[in-house]
Design a protein around this motif. Structure first.
Motif, PDB file in Angstrom:
ATOM      1  N   VAL A 152     -40.482  13.486   9.310  1.00  0.00           N
ATOM      2  CA  VAL A 152     -41.645  13.998   8.592  1.00  0.00           C
ATOM      3  C   VAL A 152     -42.050  13.037   7.474  1.00  0.00           C
ATOM      4  O   VAL A 152     -41.210  12.531   6.722  1.00  0.00           O
ATOM      5  CB  VAL A 152     -41.337  15.389   7.998  1.00  0.00           C
ATOM      6  CG1 VAL A 152     -42.531  15.911   7.208  1.00  0.00           C
ATOM      7  CG2 VAL A 152     -40.964  16.368   9.107  1.00  0.00           C
ATOM      8  N   THR A 153     -43.342  12.789   7.353  1.00  0.00           N
ATOM      9  CA  THR A 153     -43.895  12.030   6.233  1.00  0.00           C
ATOM     10  C   THR A 153     -45.051  12.829   5.638  1.00  0.00           C
ATOM     11  O   THR A 153     -45.765  13.513   6.361  1.00  0.00           O
ATOM     12  CB  THR A 153     -44.418  10.648   6.688  1.00  0.00           C
ATOM     13  OG1 THR A 153     -45.394  10.822   7.724  1.00  0.00           O
ATOM     14  CG2 THR A 153     -43.286   9.777   7.193  1.00  0.00           C
ATOM     15  N   ILE A 166     -49.812  12.000   6.563  1.00  0.00           N
ATOM     16  CA  ILE A 166     -48.978  13.127   6.971  1.00  0.00           C
ATOM     17  C   ILE A 166     -48.684  13.009   8.466  1.00  0.00           C
ATOM     18  O   ILE A 166     -49.603  12.834   9.277  1.00  0.00           O
ATOM     19  CB  ILE A 166     -49.686  14.464   6.702  1.00  0.00           C
ATOM     20  CG1 ILE A 166     -50.109  14.562   5.240  1.00  0.00           C
ATOM     21  CG2 ILE A 166     -48.784  15.636   7.079  1.00  0.00           C
ATOM     22  CD1 ILE A 166     -50.995  15.753   4.940  1.00  0.00           C
ATOM     23  N   CYS A 184     -53.495  23.023  12.310  1.00  0.00           N
ATOM     24  CA  CYS A 184     -52.983  22.734  10.977  1.00  0.00           C
ATOM     25  C   CYS A 184     -54.053  23.030   9.934  1.00  0.00           C
ATOM     26  O   CYS A 184     -55.220  22.662  10.107  1.00  0.00           O
ATOM     27  CB  CYS A 184     -52.552  21.276  10.871  1.00  0.00           C
ATOM     28  SG  CYS A 184     -51.138  20.838  11.928  1.00  0.00           S
ATOM     29  N   GLU A 203     -50.129  12.920  13.917  1.00  0.00           N
ATOM     30  CA  GLU A 203     -50.672  12.600  12.606  1.00  0.00           C
ATOM     31  C   GLU A 203     -51.653  13.692  12.200  1.00  0.00           C
ATOM     32  O   GLU A 203     -52.510  14.082  12.995  1.00  0.00           O
ATOM     33  CB  GLU A 203     -51.380  11.257  12.629  1.00  0.00           C
ATOM     34  CG  GLU A 203     -51.853  10.779  11.259  1.00  0.00           C
ATOM     35  CD  GLU A 203     -52.465   9.401  11.317  1.00  0.00           C
ATOM     36  OE1 GLU A 203     -53.695   9.331  11.515  1.00  0.00           O
ATOM     37  OE2 GLU A 203     -51.719   8.408  11.185  1.00  0.00           O
ATOM     38  N   LEU A 217     -49.480  22.712   3.456  1.00  0.00           N
ATOM     39  CA  LEU A 217     -49.920  22.502   4.830  1.00  0.00           C
ATOM     40  C   LEU A 217     -49.164  23.461   5.728  1.00  0.00           C
ATOM     41  O   LEU A 217     -47.935  23.586   5.618  1.00  0.00           O
ATOM     42  CB  LEU A 217     -49.625  21.066   5.267  1.00  0.00           C
ATOM     43  CG  LEU A 217     -49.775  20.774   6.760  1.00  0.00           C
ATOM     44  CD1 LEU A 217     -51.244  20.690   7.155  1.00  0.00           C
ATOM     45  CD2 LEU A 217     -49.044  19.481   7.139  1.00  0.00           C
ATOM     46  N   LEU A 233     -45.396  22.319   4.873  1.00  0.00           N
ATOM     47  CA  LEU A 233     -45.057  21.357   3.836  1.00  0.00           C
ATOM     48  C   LEU A 233     -45.738  21.785   2.541  1.00  0.00           C
ATOM     49  O   LEU A 233     -46.819  22.369   2.563  1.00  0.00           O
ATOM     50  CB  LEU A 233     -45.535  19.955   4.207  1.00  0.00           C
ATOM     51  CG  LEU A 233     -44.802  19.212   5.320  1.00  0.00           C
ATOM     52  CD1 LEU A 233     -45.533  17.913   5.644  1.00  0.00           C
ATOM     53  CD2 LEU A 233     -43.361  18.920   4.931  1.00  0.00           C
ATOM     54  N   PHE A 235     -47.088  20.178  -1.186  1.00  0.00           N
ATOM     55  CA  PHE A 235     -47.430  18.940  -1.867  1.00  0.00           C
ATOM     56  C   PHE A 235     -47.724  19.205  -3.342  1.00  0.00           C
ATOM     57  O   PHE A 235     -48.180  20.300  -3.707  1.00  0.00           O
ATOM     58  CB  PHE A 235     -48.684  18.303  -1.251  1.00  0.00           C
ATOM     59  CG  PHE A 235     -48.623  18.089   0.233  1.00  0.00           C
ATOM     60  CD1 PHE A 235     -47.711  17.205   0.774  1.00  0.00           C
ATOM     61  CD2 PHE A 235     -49.485  18.766   1.085  1.00  0.00           C
ATOM     62  CE1 PHE A 235     -47.663  17.002   2.145  1.00  0.00           C
ATOM     63  CE2 PHE A 235     -49.433  18.559   2.444  1.00  0.00           C
ATOM     64  CZ  PHE A 235     -48.528  17.677   2.983  1.00  0.00           C
TER      65      PHE A 235
END
Length: 238
Positions: A152-153, A166, A184, A203, A217, A233, A235
């Motif tokens: 995961v990024t 992401i 998403c 992506e 997200l 996620l 942020f």
């Protein structure tokens, strides 16, 4: 094969032990908390004063955790085993400190289902308060399944850019064509674009910059019979 999904332990975080000590009108008393613990409810630590934990000095973080631990233990006779990060915010230093203090697991605020591949000190949880406190929301969360991903990024919650790269890799167990069926969404923005780059790499492309501060997200995949696979996620954008 992935370990079976497991629900978060039933429990209650003693949020802001300083607030409990001040005996505010909208706060549980220590007597009520003791009664709940005596009935078998698992208590968790959420620090003494509920600070934002990103980037704080180790000594201050340790004091926040230890002070709340001591208050809970002195009032209930139990040392809490679970921790929840205030506002869900954490970094590698905070996770390491919680682990070093003997906590078995810690929760952030990204939505998702707990499973055996996750870092036990960065576990997801579904919000069940205020606008999310409905029976329908509870039913959705209780029936959710994990959306299994890896690599995961971005790797850190605190972002350097409001337009982060992401991405993640879908587990083969998610089935062929899973990327094409992903949906998403980003809080405050709406739907994000999903593109498969090959070999199950996905992506997620934002349609506009993230708002300053916290955002989340959520990616979901239909699992049949009204159930959803879920990955989230959190942020903190500059």
């Amino acid at each position: 094969m992935a370990a079976p999904a497991r629900c978060a332990p039933a429990g209650h975080t003693v949020r802001r032990t300083d607030t409990v000590d001040r005996a505010g009108p909208d706060t549980l008393s220590w007597s009520e908390i003791r009664d709940m613990a005596d009935e078998g409810l698992e208590l968790g630590n959420q620090t003494a004063s509920y600070p934002h934990m990103l980037g704080l000095e180790r000594a201050y973080l340790l004091g926040q955790i230890a002070r709340a631990t001591d208050r809970i233990r002195s009032e209930t006779g139990r040392k809490p085993r679970l921790f929840a990060y205030p506002y869900g915010e954490h970094d590698a230093a905070a996770r390491a400190l919680v682990a070093a203090e003997g906590y078995e697991a810690a929760f952030a605020q990204q939505s998702g289902v707990i499973h055996g591949r996750l870092d036990p000190y960065a576990l997801p949880r579904f919000a069940m308060n205020d606008p999310f406190a409905s029976v329908e929301r509870f039913r959705l969360a209780a029936q959710a399944l994990p959306l299994l991903v890896s690599d995961v990024t971005p790797t850190a919650m605190a972002l350097e850019s409001a337009m982060p790269a992401i991405g993640f890799t879908l587990d083969p167990m998610m089935g062929a064509g899973a990327a094409a069926n992903l949906a998403c969404f980003v809080s405050g923005i709406g739907r994000a674009d999903v593109q498969e780059l090959g070999d199950r790499r996905v992506e997620v492309r934002l349609r506009e910059p993230l708002p300053s501060g916290r955002s989340r997200l959520n990616c979901t995949l239909a699992a049949g019979e009204g159930r959803w696979r879920w990955f989230g996620l959190q942020f903190v954008a500059p």
